[in-house]
Design a protein around this motif. Structure first.
Motif, short mmCIF file in Angstrom:
data_model
loop_
_atom_site.label_atom_id
_atom_site.label_comp_id
_atom_site.label_asym_id
_atom_site.label_seq_id
_atom_site.Cartn_x
_atom_site.Cartn_y
_atom_site.Cartn_z
N ASP A 1 0.05 -1.08 0.13
CA ASP A 1 0.06 0.23 0.59
C ASP A 1 1.02 1.42 0.26
O ASP A 1 0.09 2.01 0.22
N ARG B 1 -5.03 9.10 -3.98
CA ARG B 1 -5.54 8.57 -2.20
C ARG B 1 -6.81 8.22 -2.07
O ARG B 1 -6.92 8.25 -1.12
N HIS B 2 -7.52 9.70 -2.00
CA HIS B 2 -9.01 9.40 -1.44
C HIS B 2 -9.13 7.97 -1.75
O HIS B 2 -10.59 7.91 -1.42
N VAL B 3 -8.71 7.77 -2.98
CA VAL B 3 -9.89 6.43 -3.50
C VAL B 3 -9.81 5.73 -2.60
O VAL B 3 -8.49 5.30 -2.55
N ARG B 4 -11.11 4.64 -2.63
CA ARG B 4 -11.44 3.84 -1.45
C ARG B 4 -11.41 2.40 -1.24
O ARG B 4 -11.78 2.29 -2.92
N ARG C 1 -6.88 -0.26 -6.19
CA ARG C 1 -7.30 1.14 -6.60
C ARG C 1 -6.86 2.28 -6.21
O ARG C 1 -7.23 2.84 -7.87
N GLN C 2 -5.91 2.42 -5.48
CA GLN C 2 -5.57 4.08 -5.60
C GLN C 2 -4.55 4.13 -6.77
O GLN C 2 -3.97 4.79 -7.12
N ARG D 1 -6.80 -1.44 -1.76
CA ARG D 1 -6.73 0.08 -1.44
C ARG D 1 -5.99 0.13 -2.60
O ARG D 1 -6.77 1.53 -3.38
#
Length: 416
Positions: free
Chosen positions: A23, A413-416, A98-99, A95
């Motif tokens: 991550d 970075r705000h992608v969950r 996805r980011q 996560r």
């Protein structure tokens, strides 16, 4: 042309940094890849600045060898960078995955816009960035595939997509459907170009036939390049593809009846003897004959050209990886080249802006000179780029535009 925005190890360090958590926002980078990317930058400089390849001699041969093959090397390394961002050697999941995907998508949009901005400067350079932007979006769904699967996809693409492009271009020549698409395309209206039709089919870098380069680079990035013998096999594969692409074209042009004369007639060059490896043959003027599919000139968008150019790219990458791993003194001496590779986007954009600025002064006559008088200009461009990259890399981890591109991806970075 895109680049991993992660910090770059000094030339004297190990080829790859220690593994990072899945991550983590950044990943390690191979020095050999930076070196190969730097060589690609210099090769593209040689194609855009200085003498024409028709000057002949050793200089003309080097310029001709770099032409077209440098941009193919860039494309292969762009695919490599995509895998670095999304997770190497194993794709990131959850996560973090996805980011990473969001980062690639944002980069693609930025490159698309930057490419159109540079095209609007109306220089003699055929800007490839917009094509890269579209390609990143197109090949992104493949980033979880294994190396063998990616290599198979690249091979199938190299075999099939040039024939598909030929058929589509023939359809465009025969009908008006492309004009209707362009008129309805919002990208065409915004950019003042033919939009998606140009990016996919009619441009100098049609995404349809440039996708195999990126996918091949993705396959290489999936390999464990530290494994004994892997670089040797990579070099042998590159050599085999080079012979298959260019040698196959030479045989086809000489064995298929009337192929050489048909290509020569279509291009108006008088001779097609160099069409198996050189762009000096020119391009078809009034329609593209079927025999054109036998050509391997770097920008011909044929199967032979894709196979040959990919082979050269793989061989160059294998050599650069070997140099970085086994020849520390040579690696240190090539630090300016690898430094240019770490900030290749900046260096690439700057040379186009410089050419644009020179269009209003008498100096442009030398830049566009087709004689050896243009050689000092090319050397000056290269020296300036290497000096800038060397000085900048000693104080900053990324180039100016690389910093900007990294900042642009922060919303991921705000992608969950």
């Amino acid at each position: 042309m895109t680049h991993d925005a992660s910090p770059t190890a000094p030339a004297a360090a190990l080829p790859e940094r220690q593994p990072v958590p899945s991550d983590a926002p950044t990943t390690g980078r191979l020095i050999g890849v930076d070196l190969a990317r730097g060589l690609a930058v210099l090769g593209m400089y040689s194609a855009h600045v200085g003498p024409d390849v028709t000057v002949g001699g050793p200089v003309g041969f080097l310029l001709e060898t770099a032409r077209g093959r440098s941009s193919a090397l860039f494309a292969v390394l762009a695919g490599f960078s995509l895998i670095i961002i999304t997770g190497r050697p194993h794709p990131r999941t959850g996560r973090a995955g996805r980011q990473a995907t969001a980062r690639i998508a944002i980069r693609a949009v930025v490159l698309l816009a930057l490419g159109y901005a540079l095209t609007a400067l109306d220089t003699e350079v055929d800007v490839i960035l917009s094509c890269y932007g579209l390609l990143f979006l197109a090949v992104l769904p493949l980033h979880r595939l294994r190396a063998a699967t990616l290599a198979l996809v690249a091979a199938v693409g190299a075999l099939a997509l040039p024939q598909l492009l030929y058929a589509v271009r023939k359809s465009i020549e025969a009908g008006a459907w492309a004009d209707a698409v362009v008129q309805a395309d919002p990208l065409a209206r915004i950019s003042g170009t033919d939009g998606v039709v140009e990016l996919l089919f009619t441009g100098d870098y049609p995404a349809l036939t440039w996708a195999p380069f990126l996918i091949a680079g993705m396959a290489v990035a999936r390999l464990d390049l530290t494994r004994p013998g892997i670089r040797t096999r990579l070099a042998l594969t590159g050599g085999a593809l080079t012979v298959l692409g260019y040698g196959g074209s030479w045989l086809a042009l000489h064995l298929v009846p009337h192929a050489l004369t048909t290509v020569a007639s279509a291009t108006g060059s008088g001779s097609a003897s160099s069409a198996w490896w050189s762009d000096t043959v020119g391009e078809p003027r009034n329609g593209t004959p079927l025999a054109w599919l036998l050509v391997a000139a770097p920008h011909s968008q044929t199967t032979f050209s894709i196979v040959g150019n990919t082979g050269v790219a793989l061989a160059v990458l294998a050599v650069c990886l070997t140099v970085a791993d086994r020849m520390p003194r040579l690696t240190r001496s090539l630090t300016p080249v690898s430094a240019a590779g770490t900030m290749a986007l900046t260096v690439y954009v700057l040379h186009i802006v410089a050419l644009w600025l020179l269009t209003d002064v008498r100096y442009v006559a030398v830049v566009e000179d087709e004689t050896m008088a243009g050689l000092p200009v090319l050397l000056a461009f290269i020296a300036a780029a290497l000096l800038l990259a060397t000085v900048w890399s000693r104080h900053f981890r990324r180039g100016p535009l690389e910093y900007a591109l990294h900042a642009a991806t922060r919303p991921a970075r705000h992608v969950r």
